[in-house]
Enzyme design. Structure first.
Site, PDB file in Angstrom:
ATOM      1  N   ASP A  49     -37.407 -29.011 -12.293  1.00  0.00           N
ATOM      2  CA  ASP A  49     -36.570 -29.904 -11.511  1.00  0.00           C
ATOM      3  C   ASP A  49     -35.234 -29.645 -12.070  1.00  0.00           C
ATOM      4  OD1 ASP A  49     -36.035 -31.740  -9.365  1.00  0.00           O
ATOM      5  OD2 ASP A  49     -35.380 -32.915 -10.988  1.00  0.00           O
ATOM      6  N   GLU A 121     -41.477 -25.967  -8.619  1.00  0.00           N
ATOM      7  CA  GLU A 121     -40.524 -26.238  -9.709  1.00  0.00           C
ATOM      8  C   GLU A 121     -41.324 -25.843 -10.837  1.00  0.00           C
ATOM      9  OE1 GLU A 121     -37.864 -29.888  -7.871  1.00  0.00           O
ATOM     10  OE2 GLU A 121     -39.652 -30.465  -8.809  1.00  0.00           O
TER      11      GLU A 121
END
Length: 229
Positions: A49, A121
């Site tokens: 992320d 991610e």
């Protein structure tokens, strides 16, 4: 370790051959299948992320050197939100290679938006750990492709983005109401309120109802996405 045929095919689709294949295996392993000897992808998702955010921030700054922070923020949010990550994950067939526990698999885990976004991610983080930031950067820019070029137009259409956010969470479409009009007839100022089905509201004022609606939607979406994070 050797990767299975489906994971080798996935490597080809994303354009990265792992030096340490176990990193990819961990990136596609959901918590429902983790064990003491088989770690899941949650920690990788946390790292990915941040890597994704840095790549996108750099790309947006490079693409528009005159944009203000207020202009860049909605574009950034449009690129990194879970809905976008999930769409990219579907394009590369990530759901097909996820390692899920039986209950998660039976409940349609391979199609779940949040699960796909988190796994993508994690893959980004796995590439970062395997080959460094530049490799992760190339991966992100390649996978997001034209989304980065189109994000300015997408971000301007905040009403559509807010409606998609609401629908993804089982909420009805947002409601817009003109709650005030001020100023002279030749230069009126309209105040519009947008309301979500969860009770959250935001107001904005502008010279036209349309612009006020877009501004209110953009502000409310930014607040909701900040809470999601």
């Amino acid at each position: 370790m050797k990767l299975s045929t489906d994971l080798r095919a996935f490597e080809s689709r994303i354009g990265h051959a792992f030096r340490e294949p176990d990193r990819l295996l961990r990136a596609v392993t959901h918590a429902s299948l983790s064990s003491a000897t088989r770690p899941d992808n949650q920690r990788l998702e946390f790292l990915g992320d941040r890597v994704l955010g840095l790549v996108m921030a750099e790309a947006l700054l490079a693409a528009d050197k005159a944009a203000t922070e207020g202009q860049l923020a909605p574009r950034f949010n449009a690129l990194v939100r879970k809905e976008t990550c999930a769409a990219v994950a579907r394009e590369v067939g990530l759901g097909d290679v996820l390692k899920l526990g039986r209950s998660e698999m039976m409940s349609g885990g391979r199609r779940k938006e949040a699960l796909l976004g988190d796994a993508l991610e994690a893959v980004i983080a796995a590439v970062y750990l395997d080959a460094g930031f530049e490799a992760a950067r190339r991966l992100v820019l390649r996978l997001w492709g034209e989304r980065i070029a189109q994000v300015e137009a997408d971000a301007r259409d905040a009403k559509t983005a807010l409606q998609e956010w609401a629908q993804a969470r089982g909420l009805p479409p947002p409601c817009y109401e003109a709650v005030d009009r001020s100023g002279p007839d030749h230069a009126p100022i309209f105040t519009v309120e947008v309301r979500l089905g969860n009770g959250e509201t935001e107001r904005s004022a502008a010279g036209t109802k349309r612009v006020a609606e877009q501004a209110a939607a953009r502000a409310l979406l930014a607040r909701m996405e900040a809470r999601d994070d």
